[in-house]
Structures are given as structure tokens and as C-alpha cells.
Write a protein that holds these residues in place. Structure first.
Motif, PDB file in Angstrom:
ATOM      1  N   LEU A  63       0.830  -1.200   0.000  1.00 53.80           N
ATOM      2  CA  LEU A  63       0.000   0.000   0.000  1.00 53.80           C
ATOM      3  C   LEU A  63       0.866   1.252   0.000  1.00 53.80           C
ATOM      4  CD1 LEU A  63      -2.794   1.336   0.299  1.00 53.80           C
ATOM      5  CD2 LEU A  63      -2.465   1.219   2.765  1.00 53.80           C
ATOM      6  N   PHE A  64       1.981   1.196   0.726  1.00 54.70           N
ATOM      7  CA  PHE A  64       2.827   2.374   0.840  1.00 54.70           C
ATOM      8  C   PHE A  64       4.275   1.962   0.974  1.00 54.70           C
ATOM      9  CE2 PHE A  64       2.216   0.900   5.074  1.00 54.70           C
ATOM     10  CZ  PHE A  64       3.304   1.302   5.815  1.00 54.70           C
ATOM     11  N   GLU A  65       5.163   2.935   0.817  1.00 56.39           N
ATOM     12  CA  GLU A  65       6.584   2.739   1.041  1.00 56.39           C
ATOM     13  C   GLU A  65       7.136   3.983   1.710  1.00 56.39           C
ATOM     14  OE1 GLU A  65       8.401   2.219  -2.771  1.00 56.39           O
ATOM     15  OE2 GLU A  65       7.994   4.282  -3.411  1.00 56.39           O
ATOM     16  N   ILE A  66       8.156   3.792   2.524  1.00 59.04           N
ATOM     17  CA  ILE A  66       8.821   4.894   3.211  1.00 59.04           C
ATOM     18  C   ILE A  66      10.260   4.936   2.734  1.00 59.04           C
ATOM     19  CG2 ILE A  66       9.464   5.892   5.437  1.00 59.04           C
ATOM     20  CD1 ILE A  66       7.203   4.227   6.691  1.00 59.04           C
ATOM     21  N   THR A  83      18.457   0.085  10.391  1.00 56.32           N
ATOM     22  CA  THR A  83      17.744  -0.749  11.362  1.00 56.32           C
ATOM     23  C   THR A  83      16.246  -0.750  11.068  1.00 56.32           C
ATOM     24  OG1 THR A  83      19.393  -0.303  13.076  1.00 56.32           O
ATOM     25  CG2 THR A  83      17.217  -1.066  13.805  1.00 56.32           C
ATOM     26  N   LEU A  84      15.691   0.411  10.796  1.00 51.65           N
ATOM     27  CA  LEU A  84      14.270   0.517  10.469  1.00 51.65           C
ATOM     28  C   LEU A  84      13.945  -0.240   9.185  1.00 51.65           C
ATOM     29  CD1 LEU A  84      13.797   4.287  11.353  1.00 51.65           C
ATOM     30  CD2 LEU A  84      12.691   2.372  12.518  1.00 51.65           C
ATOM     31  N   GLU A  85      14.870  -0.232   8.235  1.00 55.35           N
ATOM     32  CA  GLU A  85      14.667  -0.987   7.000  1.00 55.35           C
ATOM     33  C   GLU A  85      14.569  -2.483   7.287  1.00 55.35           C
ATOM     34  OE1 GLU A  85      16.573  -0.751   2.567  1.00 55.35           O
ATOM     35  OE2 GLU A  85      17.977  -1.102   4.211  1.00 55.35           O
ATOM     36  N   LEU A  86      15.399  -2.963   8.215  1.00 55.44           N
ATOM     37  CA  LEU A  86      15.355  -4.377   8.592  1.00 55.44           C
ATOM     38  C   LEU A  86      14.091  -4.707   9.386  1.00 55.44           C
ATOM     39  CD1 LEU A  86      19.084  -4.927   9.650  1.00 55.44           C
ATOM     40  CD2 LEU A  86      17.952  -5.750   7.566  1.00 55.44           C
ATOM     41  N   GLU A  87      13.648  -3.771  10.208  1.00 58.16           N
ATOM     42  CA  GLU A  87      12.450  -3.989  11.012  1.00 58.16           C
ATOM     43  C   GLU A  87      11.172  -3.965  10.175  1.00 58.16           C
ATOM     44  OE1 GLU A  87      14.182  -1.899  15.110  1.00 58.16           O
ATOM     45  OE2 GLU A  87      12.465  -1.029  14.049  1.00 58.16           O
ATOM     46  N   HIS A  88      11.212  -3.242   9.050  1.00 62.20           N
ATOM     47  CA  HIS A  88      10.030  -3.120   8.188  1.00 62.20           C
ATOM     48  C   HIS A  88      10.411  -3.504   6.758  1.00 62.20           C
ATOM     49  CE1 HIS A  88       7.856  -0.942  11.382  1.00 62.20           C
ATOM     50  NE2 HIS A  88       8.985  -0.312  11.593  1.00 62.20           N
ATOM     51  N   PRO A  89      10.739  -4.776   6.520  1.00 67.26           N
ATOM     52  CA  PRO A  89      11.193  -5.189   5.184  1.00 67.26           C
ATOM     53  C   PRO A  89      10.106  -4.979   4.133  1.00 67.26           C
ATOM     54  CG  PRO A  89      10.681  -7.099   6.551  1.00 67.26           C
ATOM     55  CD  PRO A  89      10.647  -5.909   7.462  1.00 67.26           C
ATOM     56  N   GLY A  90      10.527  -4.429   2.989  1.00 67.92           N
ATOM     57  CA  GLY A  90       9.590  -4.182   1.912  1.00 67.92           C
ATOM     58  C   GLY A  90       8.764  -2.924   2.077  1.00 67.92           C
ATOM     59  N   THR A  91       8.924  -2.259   3.216  1.00 68.28           N
ATOM     60  CA  THR A  91       8.172  -1.026   3.476  1.00 68.28           C
ATOM     61  C   THR A  91       9.104   0.167   3.620  1.00 68.28           C
ATOM     62  OG1 THR A  91       6.349  -2.197   4.561  1.00 68.28           O
ATOM     63  CG2 THR A  91       6.615   0.144   5.084  1.00 68.28           C
ATOM     64  N   VAL A  92      10.130   0.025   4.459  1.00 73.08           N
ATOM     65  CA  VAL A  92      11.120   1.085   4.652  1.00 73.08           C
ATOM     66  C   VAL A  92      12.325   0.792   3.765  1.00 73.08           C
ATOM     67  CG1 VAL A  92      12.649   2.242   6.285  1.00 73.08           C
ATOM     68  CG2 VAL A  92      10.347   1.545   6.998  1.00 73.08           C
ATOM     69  N   TRP A  93      12.748   1.799   3.020  1.00 75.48           N
ATOM     70  CA  TRP A  93      13.894   1.653   2.127  1.00 75.48           C
ATOM     71  C   TRP A  93      14.924   2.719   2.479  1.00 75.48           C
ATOM     72  CZ3 TRP A  93      13.632  -2.312  -1.492  1.00 75.48           C
ATOM     73  CH2 TRP A  93      12.373  -2.887  -1.665  1.00 75.48           C
ATOM     74  N   PHE A  94      16.158   2.285   2.665  1.00 73.67           N
ATOM     75  CA  PHE A  94      17.251   3.214   2.952  1.00 73.67           C
ATOM     76  C   PHE A  94      17.879   3.680   1.648  1.00 73.67           C
ATOM     77  CE2 PHE A  94      21.810   3.921   3.316  1.00 73.67           C
ATOM     78  CZ  PHE A  94      21.835   4.952   4.251  1.00 73.67           C
ATOM     79  N   LEU A  95      18.035   4.987   1.510  1.00 72.03           N
ATOM     80  CA  LEU A  95      18.697   5.583   0.357  1.00 72.03           C
ATOM     81  C   LEU A  95      19.702   6.609   0.863  1.00 72.03           C
ATOM     82  CD1 LEU A  95      15.530   6.270  -1.834  1.00 72.03           C
ATOM     83  CD2 LEU A  95      17.141   4.387  -2.145  1.00 72.03           C
ATOM     84  N   ARG A  96      20.586   7.008  -0.001  1.00 69.19           N
ATOM     85  CA  ARG A  96      21.573   8.023   0.360  1.00 69.19           C
ATOM     86  C   ARG A  96      21.648   9.047  -0.771  1.00 69.19           C
ATOM     87  NH1 ARG A  96      25.724   5.012   1.335  1.00 69.19           N
ATOM     88  NH2 ARG A  96      25.753   5.057   3.609  1.00 69.19           N
ATOM     89  N   SER A  97      21.872  10.300  -0.396  1.00 65.68           N
ATOM     90  CA  SER A  97      22.009  11.363  -1.396  1.00 65.68           C
ATOM     91  C   SER A  97      23.145  12.279  -0.994  1.00 65.68           C
ATOM     92  CB  SER A  97      20.708  12.171  -1.498  1.00 65.68           C
ATOM     93  OG  SER A  97      20.583  13.055  -0.395  1.00 65.68           O
ATOM     94  N   GLY A  98      23.436  13.245  -1.869  1.00 61.70           N
ATOM     95  CA  GLY A  98      24.351  14.303  -1.495  1.00 61.70           C
ATOM     96  C   GLY A  98      23.746  15.131  -0.381  1.00 61.70           C
TER      97      GLY A  98
END
Length: 372
Positions: A63-66, A83-98
Motif C-alpha cells: 500500500l505504501f513505502e517509506i 535498522t528501520l529498514e530491517l524492522e520493516h522489510p519491503g516497506t522502509v527503504w534506505f537511500l543516500r544522497s548528497g
């Protein structure tokens, strides 16, 4: 690693995701969990609606993604985000930017898969009951922008009539003018739902060269491509006022930031209809007010009152603020926010300074109450 991340993102595109929540996270280890979990609670309520659930394309469609976009943190933000990405697999996604909030939001837009985009700052959160609000929003499939009332500190900021408002076609100019002329109330980018295909179709991104009011610059350009806009008086978002925000802390550098942002907005508005261009003068005056309150007359400023008044006069008479003063229409702009502007137009500099100093004191008292 980069190719793996690209594959992971592309595998989510067009998968029926309804909302992409983009959270720029810079030195946010104290508040990031609260922000993420507020979204999870809200979306759990939305997912409970069988009608919305039926719209999803099978069990694999979230339904959603973070999208948590870390940008140059020096604390434990990255560790927490992972850690949050591991706790909420498929929902929280870790990204990095400048480094920079604009780069972070742009990175989130590149990766977003949802039909809607919702921006959330890492030190803010969605309110209790936000799920019910979003559940209603998802039915407005033909709308390009949904704007909600919100909570700032302990008060609700109402942005429309209790029954809500809607605008379409040529009517969108009316609400666009209102929003542009009241940037502190309307043009923060957070707490609104944007159509992702509208963003992508018009190649809209945040300008990473703007250090202040980059929200307004993005939203004003987005308004120009909206065909349907809805406003609801249902609060969705909590804006935190009890933290040491960059825009509310004196640093002696804000003048250049506000100047650059106003110039960018003025360049864009020159291409717009006459009514929108006229609203730009009101926007410029509000930006001038912000610069006076947050920088020139800030309680943390090391300068004397005569020095502050002198600087106020100099800024008023130089571009791009001078253009906004020239285009200012006192018959059109009558609100209390324009009181010091009217004083400056007749040369009552000491009186205008007194108004700004009073507003600085008022804001300081308000922030103290929020911390209690």
C-alpha cells in the motif's frame, strides 16, 4: 552495490503502490523512528479498509513505502535508518544522497513508486488519525494536489473552510494566488499529497542551489501544472516547533538564501498569468518579513538596533526585494502581515522595526511554551 540498488528500486515500479513517503534524514537519530512509525500506524489504518485493499494488485503490491534518504549525517542516522529498514522489510527503504534537503528529496523522487508522493521531515510526524484522512484522500484519483490543515506545535493551522474546498480548470488560479500570497501558511512542501506522474511528466525537482524556501519554489511550480486541487480541514501532519530549526536560528547567512530563492520564484512567475504575477509581490513581501524576523531583527543578532534598521533599509532598496516593493499593491494586500510593509513604504522605519522586534519576541515566547 549501485546496480543492486537500481534493480531493487526498478522492481518496485508500477507495482500498485499507493503512497511513497519521502523522509530526508540529516542528523535525525533522535526523531527518525518517531516519524517512520507514525507513517506505519497511519498506513495500517488505511490498509484495514477493504475497498482500498481491493485496489491493490495482488499480495505483492504494498500500500505504501517509506523512503528514508540520509544526506550527510554525522550522527547515528544511517545506522537507525538501516535498522528501520530491517524492522520493516519491503516497506522502509534506505537511500543516500548528497548533502542537503533538496538533494535528498530529489533522490526520493527518483526512487518513488507510489501513485502519490507525501513529503515528511524527519523531525515531524503524522498525527493520530492520519490513516483515516489518507483513506479518504485515496479516492480522489483525478486530483493533482491535496492540501490539509496541520498542527504546528500545539495549535491547528486551518487552511480552508471546515467543509473543504475544491478547484479545477481555471479555478486553480484562485487557490494558487491565495497560496502564493500566504507562503508561511501554504507553501511548505510537507503534509500534502502530490501526483507522482504529474511531477514526472513536468520534470519537476527541487533546486539544490537554494538553501532557503526551496519548498516554496517547488510548490509554486507544481501549482502551475495542477488541473485539480482539493483542500481539507482534516489535520494530517504535525510540524515540530520545539527544535532548533535552521530557519529559526540566527546564522548571519540567511539574506543570501532568501534573496536567491526569491529571485528564482520571480523568474518563474514572469511566465505566468497576470493574477499569478501580482501574487508574486505579496510572496516577496512575506519573504522580506521572514528575513527581517529570522535574521535582521533576530534576538540572537549581535547588531545594535540602529544597525538593524540601516540594514533593513538597504535590503528593501536592493533587488530582488526592491522589485517586490515596487509591485506591492496596498489595495490588494491588506492583511496584518503587511503592516510593516506599509510602514516602510511611507518611510516609517522605526515603526516597522518595532513591529518586527515585537514579532521576534512573540515567536520566542511561543517557542518557550512549546518546550515546556
Amino acid at each position: 552495490m549501485k546496480e543492486l540498488l537500481i534493480d531493487r528500486i526498478e522492481s518496485r515500479l508500477h507495482n500498485g503502490t499507493q503512497i511513497s513517503v519521502i523522509i530526508p534524514a540529516h542528523n535525525a537519530e533522535k526523531t527518525l523512528r518517531r516519524a517512520v512509525e507514525s507513517v506505519c500506524r497511519a498506513m495500517d489504518a488505511v490498509a484495514a479498509d477493504a475497498v482500498i485493499a481491493a485496489r491493490l494488485q495482488g499480495d505483492a503490491a504494498p500500500l505504501f513505502e517509506i523512503l528514508v534518504v540520509e544526506n550527510g549525517s554525522t550522527d547515528g542516522t544511517e545506522f537507525l535508518a538501516r535498522t528501520l529498514e530491517l524492522e520493516h522489510p519491503g516497506t522502509v527503504w534506505f537511500l543516500r544522497s548528497g548533502k542537503g534537503v533538496s538533494n535528498a528529496r530529489n533522490r526520493g523522487l527518483e526512487a518513488a513508486a507510489g501513485e502519490w508522493v507525501l513529503f515528511l521531515d524527519a523531525d515531524d510526524y503524522l498525527l493520530e488519525g492520519a490513516g483515516e484522512v489518507l483513506r479518504r484522500d485515496l479516492y480522489f484519483t483525478g486530483t493533482d494536489l491535496i492540501v490539509h490543515s496541520y498542527e504546528a506545535g500545539r495549535r491547528i493551522v486551518h487552511i480552508c473552510r471546515p467543509s473543504g474546498e475544491r478547484y479545477f480548470g481555471e479555478q486553480t488560479e484562485e487557490i494558487s494566488v491565495r497560496m502564493i500570497e500566504n507562503p508561511t501558511r501554504y507553501t511548505a512542501v510537507w503534509g500534502k499529497l502530490y501526483r507522482r506522474d504529474c511531477i514526472e511528466r513536468n520534470h519537476l525537482r527541487f533546486d539544490p542551489l537554494l538553501r532557503l524556501s526551496e519548498d516554496s519554489h517547488f510548490l509554486i511550480r507544481y501549482l502551475a501544472v495542477c488541473r485539480r486541487i482539493r483542500l481539507f480541514d482534516l489535520p494530517l501532519y504535525h510540524y515540530s516547533t520545539d527544535n532548533a530549526s535552521v530557519v529559526r536560528t540566527w546564522d548571519g547567512k540567511k539574506e543570501e538564501g532568501y534573496r536567491d530563492s526569491l529571485e528564482a520564484v520571480q523568474r518563474f512567475l514572469r511566465t505566468r498569468p497576470a493574477g499569478i504575477r501580482a501574487a508574486g509581490a505579496g510572496y516577496g513581501m512575506m519573504q522580506f518579513n521572514l528575513l527581517m524576523v529570522r535574521e535582521v531583527f533576530s534576538k540572537d543578532s549581535p547588531y545594535t538596533l540602529p544597525q538593524k534598521i540601516r540594514r533593513m533599509k538597504e535590503i528593501k532598496d536592493t533587488e530582488p526585494f526592491a522589485a517586490a516593493f515596487r509591485e506591492f499593491d496596498p489595495k490588494r494586500h491588506r492583511g496584518a502581515g503587511y503592516l510593516p510593509i506599509r510602514m516602510l513604504r511611507i518611510g516609517a522605519y522605526a515603526a516597522a522595526a518595532a513591529v518586527y522586534e515585537a514579532r521576534v519576541l512573540q515567536n520566542a515566547c511561543k517557542e518557550l511554551r512549546e518546550k515546556e
